[in-house]
Design an enzyme around this catalytic site. Structure first.
Site, PDB file in Angstrom:
ATOM      1  N   ASP A  24       0.850  -1.075   0.058  1.00  0.00           N
ATOM      2  CA  ASP A  24      -0.090  -0.012   0.058  1.00  0.00           C
ATOM      3  C   ASP A  24       0.872   1.127   0.027  1.00  0.00           C
ATOM      4  OD1 ASP A  24      -2.199  -1.614  -0.020  1.00  0.00           O
ATOM      5  OD2 ASP A  24      -2.960  -1.111   2.191  1.00  0.00           O
ATOM      6  N   ASP A  65      -2.935  -6.070   5.388  1.00  0.00           N
ATOM      7  CA  ASP A  65      -4.182  -5.728   5.642  1.00  0.00           C
ATOM      8  C   ASP A  65      -5.371  -6.350   4.607  1.00  0.00           C
ATOM      9  OD1 ASP A  65      -4.608  -2.531   4.605  1.00  0.00           O
ATOM     10  OD2 ASP A  65      -2.897  -3.883   4.777  1.00  0.00           O
ATOM     11  N   LYS A  66      -4.802  -6.604   3.526  1.00  0.00           N
ATOM     12  CA  LYS A  66      -5.755  -7.429   2.568  1.00  0.00           C
ATOM     13  C   LYS A  66      -5.529  -8.817   2.378  1.00  0.00           C
ATOM     14  CE  LYS A  66      -5.062  -3.938   1.123  1.00  0.00           C
ATOM     15  NZ  LYS A  66      -4.715  -2.605   1.782  1.00  0.00           N
ATOM     16  N   GLU A 383      -7.681   3.979  -0.215  1.00  0.00           N
ATOM     17  CA  GLU A 383      -7.501   4.816   1.036  1.00  0.00           C
ATOM     18  C   GLU A 383      -7.355   6.015   0.940  1.00  0.00           C
ATOM     19  OE1 GLU A 383      -5.717   0.837   3.697  1.00  0.00           O
ATOM     20  OE2 GLU A 383      -4.334   2.681   3.374  1.00  0.00           O
ATOM     21  N   SER A 408      -7.155   4.355   5.751  1.00  0.00           N
ATOM     22  CA  SER A 408      -5.963   3.504   6.255  1.00  0.00           C
ATOM     23  C   SER A 408      -6.424   3.615   7.935  1.00  0.00           C
ATOM     24  CB  SER A 408      -4.875   4.207   6.261  1.00  0.00           C
ATOM     25  OG  SER A 408      -3.739   3.867   7.231  1.00  0.00           O
TER      26      SER A 408
END
Length: 485
Positions: A24, A65-66, A383, A408
């Site tokens: 990210d 986080d994914k 985000e 985020s």
């Protein structure tokens, strides 16, 4: 290596492959539109590999986080024995008595653009913010989802907060490898672990620790794979009765290493023991048993329920004529901004907000609206960390932000995201114009714009979505999203 060693020593034969992992930190500089869709792609990848190679069980090694929710989705979908091993948080950055993390770096950008910080100072913060391996050191989305994996019962006890560089994390990897072979022998599968009761527990833990707003995206996606309906109303109901007892960055001064030192998620469960529902876990114990056998080692990091940081949970669900549902991290909002009314400043890109901050186009009292950033509108629901951090870094105290995009976990302040229905699907957020008065009422759970129904309908007839260049993947993703409306 440690997972495979554990599997071998327990009598299993390990097979290893990798899933796509989007960074990210890089993706947000190229519109970040592929990041959230990669979650579903990861779930598909695990399904393809597990079924095509006739695997009996699997361990998901993750720290993103994914990837974490994508693997949990796959676990529910496939329903063969599975364990999620999260890689652990990094240490906070330190320089003397100053403590930094990811959000420090992004907020420095806002301070730099507003002329409140020198280039040298911003560079110094950047060099200290993320000092080593692991998920960024606050309760951002990666660590929030690691905590959710443990609270759901899909990670070994203590896994979520053990630092990436610790011997404890290496031991957890080895034990996860051994335990997956035992789970196969026991026939214990995710559908018997991730039950309705387990999701209730996970949402409660999330409210207690003040997790990322993205949890409200990921937990329902995981629950759908198991045929469980986890609604935003359920999030809000649990929030209203669950005190926030941890103040981890960006909401407060503590970091994941502090939470781990205080006892981690088992200690949080201990505080909630009388409220938890019975649910099995991959380490063989019931979640209530884990809670009652754990202790809190630092009351200043994990407070007692009768002495919380905030009387309600970390997230609040706002509704009104702008949104059927929207999400805000209420524990990261100042008292003076819990209720706010101000004129809209409307943008369709993050860059537009950053340019406005730099040129003086944002003023105290404004409500910045970034629309057409939802799953279909962007598409991909990127985000909004850069604009939210820039607003904080620029020193604004009374500027709110509303978007149909997402945030985020590092976002703090009066930022309302996940507005549904999104602009591209005809949502009111896409009809708001500069100067319209928007009211945010967090205690009253309200999000409204002062426009009549007739005016909104007139604008809806005239609304033209901004043009977005689409790849074939994003075009397919947009079509997939629009089918749910």
């Amino acid at each position: 290596m440690e997972v495979k060693r554990g599997i071998k020593e327990a009598g299993g034969v390990p097979f290893e492959w990798g899933v796509p992992g989007i960074c990210d930190g890089i993706a947000m500089h190229v519109s970040m539109r592929h990041s959230l869709p990669s979650r579903d792609h990861i779930a598909d990848n695990v399904e393809l590999m597990v079924i095509s190679h006739s695997l009996d069980a699997w361990v998901g090694v993750t720290n993103c986080d994914k990837i974490t929710p994508g693997m949990l989705m796959a676990a529910g979908r496939l329903d063969i024995p599975a364990i999620i091993l999260t890689g652990g948080p990094m240490k906070a950055g330190r320089e003397g008595d100053k403590v930094y993390d990811l959000s420090s770096g992004f907020e420095a950008v806002g301070a730099l653009k507003a002329g409140r910080m020198s280039v040298e100072e911003a560079n110094r913060i950047e060099r200290h913010a993320c000092p080593g391996p692991g998920a960024c050191s606050g309760m951002f989305t990666a660590n929030s989802m690691a905590c959710m994996a443990e609270a759901l019962g899909m990670s070994l006890s203590g896994c979520a907060t053990a630092l990436a560089v610790s011997d404890k994390k290496r031991e957890q990897a080895y034990l996860s490898g051994k335990r997956i072979v035992e789970l196969l022998s026991e026939g214990l599968t995710p559908s018997r672990i991730m039950t309705t009761e387990a999701f209730h527990n996970a949402v409660m833990v999330d409210m207690a620790i003040g997790g990322s707003t993205n949890v409200a995206l990921h937990l329902p996606a995981i629950s759908r794979e198991l045929g469980i309906d986890l609604t935003m109303d359920m999030f809000d109901e649990i929030s209203k009765t669950t005190p926030n007892i941890c103040h981890i960055s960006p909401s407060g001064p503590h970091h994941m290493e502090d939470l781990d030192r205080a006892g981690g998620i088992p200690a949080v469960l201990n505080r909630l023991a009388d409220r938890l529902k019975t649910a099995r876990t991959v380490d063989g114990r019931d979640i209530v048993e884990i809670a009652r056998s754990s202790t809190v080692k630092d009351n200043s990091v994990i407070r007692e329920l009768k002495d919380p940081f905030f009387a309600e949970g970390g997230l609040a669900i706002l509704k009104g004529n702008v949104a059927v549902d929207s999400v805000i991290k209420q524990i990261a909002v100042s008292d003076e901004m819990m209720v706010h009314k101000g004129p809209a400043k409307v943008f369709h890109t993050e860059e537009g907000v950053l340019d406005a901050i730099e040129s003086g186009g944002i003023e105290e009292g404004d409500v910045v609206v970034i629309s057409f950033m939802g799953p279909a509108g962007a598409p991909g629901m990127p985000e909004m960390l850069s604009p939210t951090a820039a607003i904080i870094g620029a020193g604004f105290k009374r500027v709110a932000l509303v978007t149909d995009g997402r945030f985020s976990g590092a976002t703090r302040g009066p930022c309302v995201g996940h507005v549904d229905p999104e602009a591209y699907a005809g949502g009111v957020i896409g009809l708001i114009q500069d100067g319209d008065l928007i009211e945010i009422d967090i205690p009253g759970r309200g999000l409204n714009v002062e426009l009549s129904d007739n005016e909104l309908e007139t604008r809806r007839m005239e609304m033209v979505p901004p043009h977005r260049e689409l790849t074939p993947f994003l075009r397919s993703y947009r079509d997939h999203v629009l089918r749910r409306y």
